[in-house]
Motif scaffolding. Structure first.
Motif, PDB file in Angstrom:
ATOM      1  N   LEU A 311     -40.883  48.485  20.163  1.00 51.33           N
ATOM      2  CA  LEU A 311     -40.190  47.304  21.236  1.00 51.33           C
ATOM      3  C   LEU A 311     -41.405  46.847  21.955  1.00 51.33           C
ATOM      4  O   LEU A 311     -42.019  47.332  22.378  1.00 51.33           O
ATOM      5  N   LEU A 312     -41.290  45.340  22.015  1.00 50.44           N
ATOM      6  CA  LEU A 312     -42.017  44.670  22.938  1.00 50.44           C
ATOM      7  C   LEU A 312     -41.235  43.447  23.469  1.00 50.44           C
ATOM      8  O   LEU A 312     -40.692  42.993  22.680  1.00 50.44           O
ATOM      9  N   GLY A 313     -41.101  43.602  24.737  1.00 58.61           N
ATOM     10  CA  GLY A 313     -40.406  42.961  25.404  1.00 58.61           C
ATOM     11  C   GLY A 313     -39.087  42.884  25.120  1.00 58.61           C
ATOM     12  O   GLY A 313     -38.461  43.862  25.422  1.00 58.61           O
ATOM     13  N   ASP A 314     -38.232  41.648  24.776  1.00 60.18           N
ATOM     14  CA  ASP A 314     -37.027  41.909  24.242  1.00 60.18           C
ATOM     15  C   ASP A 314     -36.568  41.894  22.906  1.00 60.18           C
ATOM     16  O   ASP A 314     -35.679  41.490  22.388  1.00 60.18           O
ATOM     17  N   SER A 315     -37.769  42.325  22.206  1.00 63.08           N
ATOM     18  CA  SER A 315     -37.650  42.183  20.663  1.00 63.08           C
ATOM     19  C   SER A 315     -38.054  43.341  19.948  1.00 63.08           C
ATOM     20  O   SER A 315     -38.981  44.276  20.566  1.00 63.08           O
ATOM     21  N   GLY A 316     -37.957  43.585  18.701  1.00 68.11           N
ATOM     22  CA  GLY A 316     -38.140  44.608  17.781  1.00 68.11           C
ATOM     23  C   GLY A 316     -38.946  43.768  16.724  1.00 68.11           C
ATOM     24  O   GLY A 316     -38.689  42.924  16.330  1.00 68.11           O
ATOM     25  N   TYR A 317     -40.244  44.726  16.603  1.00 64.95           N
ATOM     26  CA  TYR A 317     -41.291  44.281  15.754  1.00 64.95           C
ATOM     27  C   TYR A 317     -41.430  45.469  14.786  1.00 64.95           C
ATOM     28  O   TYR A 317     -41.496  46.670  14.899  1.00 64.95           O
ATOM     29  N   ASP A 318     -41.794  45.056  13.496  1.00 66.20           N
ATOM     30  CA  ASP A 318     -42.164  45.830  12.599  1.00 66.20           C
ATOM     31  C   ASP A 318     -43.453  46.444  12.659  1.00 66.20           C
ATOM     32  O   ASP A 318     -44.472  45.949  12.901  1.00 66.20           O
ATOM     33  N   ARG A 319     -43.468  47.802  12.785  1.00 65.49           N
ATOM     34  CA  ARG A 319     -44.790  48.599  13.372  1.00 65.49           C
ATOM     35  C   ARG A 319     -45.952  48.662  12.174  1.00 65.49           C
ATOM     36  O   ARG A 319     -46.911  49.189  12.590  1.00 65.49           O
ATOM     37  N   ARG A 320     -45.502  48.137  11.017  1.00 67.74           N
ATOM     38  CA  ARG A 320     -46.538  48.091  10.081  1.00 67.74           C
ATOM     39  C   ARG A 320     -47.073  46.961   9.723  1.00 67.74           C
ATOM     40  O   ARG A 320     -48.254  46.781   9.688  1.00 67.74           O
ATOM     41  N   THR A 321     -46.326  45.782  10.126  1.00 63.01           N
ATOM     42  CA  THR A 321     -46.982  44.507   9.943  1.00 63.01           C
ATOM     43  C   THR A 321     -46.764  43.732  11.014  1.00 63.01           C
ATOM     44  O   THR A 321     -47.627  42.569  11.100  1.00 63.01           O
ATOM     45  N   GLY A 322     -46.137  43.880  12.168  1.00 63.20           N
ATOM     46  CA  GLY A 322     -46.226  43.337  13.384  1.00 63.20           C
ATOM     47  C   GLY A 322     -45.236  42.069  13.243  1.00 63.20           C
ATOM     48  O   GLY A 322     -44.960  41.159  14.242  1.00 63.20           O
ATOM     49  N   SER A 323     -44.288  41.958  12.292  1.00 62.80           N
ATOM     50  CA  SER A 323     -43.386  40.862  11.989  1.00 62.80           C
ATOM     51  C   SER A 323     -42.180  40.965  13.102  1.00 62.80           C
ATOM     52  O   SER A 323     -41.705  41.901  13.125  1.00 62.80           O
ATOM     53  N   LEU A 324     -41.647  39.757  13.512  1.00 63.13           N
ATOM     54  CA  LEU A 324     -40.502  39.997  14.306  1.00 63.13           C
ATOM     55  C   LEU A 324     -39.412  40.338  13.747  1.00 63.13           C
ATOM     56  O   LEU A 324     -38.939  39.326  12.604  1.00 63.13           O
ATOM     57  N   LEU A 325     -38.554  41.157  13.913  1.00 59.46           N
ATOM     58  CA  LEU A 325     -37.238  41.409  13.199  1.00 59.46           C
ATOM     59  C   LEU A 325     -36.141  41.194  13.802  1.00 59.46           C
ATOM     60  O   LEU A 325     -35.216  40.759  13.355  1.00 59.46           O
ATOM     61  N   TRP A 326     -35.969  41.160  15.368  1.00 57.16           N
ATOM     62  CA  TRP A 326     -34.847  40.799  15.931  1.00 57.16           C
ATOM     63  C   TRP A 326     -35.095  40.732  17.335  1.00 57.16           C
ATOM     64  O   TRP A 326     -36.237  41.202  17.912  1.00 57.16           O
ATOM     65  N   THR A 327     -34.206  40.079  18.112  1.00 58.19           N
ATOM     66  CA  THR A 327     -34.204  39.893  19.737  1.00 58.19           C
ATOM     67  C   THR A 327     -32.946  40.480  20.143  1.00 58.19           C
ATOM     68  O   THR A 327     -31.651  40.110  19.467  1.00 58.19           O
TER      69      THR A 327
END
Length: 453
Positions: A311-327
């Protein structure tokens, strides 16, 4: 009286069979399960297996403390190091900022009985997990000190160093030492007997002694993370080789998480306004950045594996690639705009919105809300056994299913001990499996076990 022929032999044979059977029972018999149902609880609630009090050790005013924070000062709350069959805790008498005559005590995790007691004055800190059957600490006289889990026997390894942090993992002891105000510090990996057996590595970083963090060394997330002041360094656990360095600008904060990644929250010193968050991989490369003015601060972070988003801010990021997955808007509480995430268990995040007075379960793989309830009862999240999350407040313990929000069981403290002070206040809980827990307060430690039906 005339003896019937053969009767004596039959009696002797029967007696021998009884003795042999009894002997076999002694070999295979397990200790009697004395777990009792706690009055007023449901059948799904664990029962009380045992209870031991600090007062029962014969020292007036004594309390339990967490060994990890040391015994030099009374700066930590109650707790213990979980050694499997043995729980190791500090027993001492609070005296202003100090603990009088502190000792380390080994408690049988199955019965609550005292196994051993050993002097523990001037310990600066202890590792969170045992190494080679010993709790490993360091003392103000520059020695490493080991306490045998079974006997309490003390082993001392003098050093020429000035240690200021310790961490333990598997079969290794990691020690940070040196002069932090001169940026002259090193980290060593070894054993209690030879604390630099594996490697030693110097780091050009430092801070003020009064700003030295309790958790300067982290080795529990797949890489070493060494933090002093604004400086952070990553290192390989096997070789000690530095892998990256970074800084925390202003009043920023950073913490390691699963998957050997680091979350850095950027914050300005004036007003402590959050300006964003970054995700750094095991090479120190920034793989994701959020400019949200909201940060998520987790009291417990236990994702299933590195496929669970971070979790960063209001979103979920792939912890392997850093890709934004959802908000998800559920991650922000308005109008103050603060983060709501309080803990991660598996692939579910527990959220608390203090403005809306709600508790929410969030599916971390999709960002979808699983459930939401009115927060009629708010407590401290203590732990997770892989099935239920355990919380506490001044009235007792209770557990919820993180995927549904349903209450699994509720244990009032007064049903365990009629003394209203015995179980309340700061505490630590360890989960040993489904329904198996050890709970420690300053005055009492209890073992909870599933009831046999």
């Amino acid at each position: 009286m005339r003896t019937v022929p053969g009767l004596r032999n039959l009696v002797l044979a029967a007696a021998a069979a009884v003795v042999a059977t009894a002997g076999a029972l002694v070999v295979h018999l397990q200790p009697e399960d004395t777990t009792r149902k706690i009055t007023g609880t449901t059948d799904s609630a664990p029962g009380l297996a045992w209870s031991t009090s600090a007062a029962g050790f014969g020292r007036a005013g004594a309390e339990f403390r967490d060994p990890r924070t040391g015994t030099e000062f009374d700066t930590g709350g109650p707790g213990f190091v979980d050694g499997g069959d043995t729980l190791v805790t500090v027993l001492g008498v609070p005296d202003d900022m100090y603990l009088r005559d502190p000792v380390l005590v080994g408690i049988d995790a199955g019965t609550g009985a005292k196994r051993w007691q050993a002097p523990a004055a001037d310990l600066t800190g202890c590792g969170s997990t045992p190494v080679d059957g010993q709790v490993v600490c360091f003392s103000s006289d520059r020695a490493l000190v080991g306490y045998d889990l079974t006997t309490g026997a003390v082993t001392r390894t003098p050093t020429k160093w000035f240690p200021f942090a310790i961490a333990t993992l598997d079969d290794r002891v990691y020690v940070a030492e040196g002069d932090v105000e001169s940026d002259d510090v090193r980290v060593h990996a070894g054993t209690l007997a030879d604390p630099e057996a594996y490697w030693s590595q110097a780091f050009d970083m430092g801070t003020l002694w009064e700003d030295l963090p309790f958790d300067a060394l982290d080795v529990s997330h797949g890489q070493g993370v060494f933090t002093l002041g604004v400086d952070i360094a990553g290192f390989d656990l096997g070789s000690g080789k530095p892998t990256w360095t970074t800084t925390q600008d202003g009043c920023s904060d950073a913490g390691a998480t699963s998957g050997a990644v680091l979350v850095r929250v950027r914050s300005e010193c004036r007003g402590h306004e959050i300006t964003g968050s970054d995700l750094l991989d095991r090479t120190g490369r920034t793989i994701a950045t959020s400019n949200s003015k909201v940060a998520q601060f987790l009291s417990i972070d236990l994702p299933t594996d590195d496929t669970v988003p971070v979790l960063l801010g209001d979103s979920g990021y792939d912890r392997r690639t850093g890709s934004l997955l959802w908000t998800s808007p559920d991650l922000i509480s308005t109008p103050q705009e603060t983060g709501t995430a309080t803990a991660i268990f598996g692939d579910v995040a527990l959220l608390r919105d203090t403005n809306a007075h709600t508790t929410t379960g969030l599916d971390l793989r999709t960002g979808h809300r699983l459930w939401r309830t009115d927060a009629t009862r708010s407590g401290t999240i203590l732990g997770w056994d892989g099935h239920t999350v355990v919380l506490s407040d001044y009235t007792g313990l209770w557990a919820i299913d993180p995927r549904t929000g349903a209450t699994s069981w509720d244990i009032p403290f007064l049903a365990v001990n009629t003394d209203p002070e015995s179980l309340t206040g700061p505490s630590q809980l360890a989960a040993h499996g489904k329904g198996h827990y050890t709970y420690a307060s300053a005055q009492t430690i209890i073992g909870l076990r599933p009831l046999k039906h």
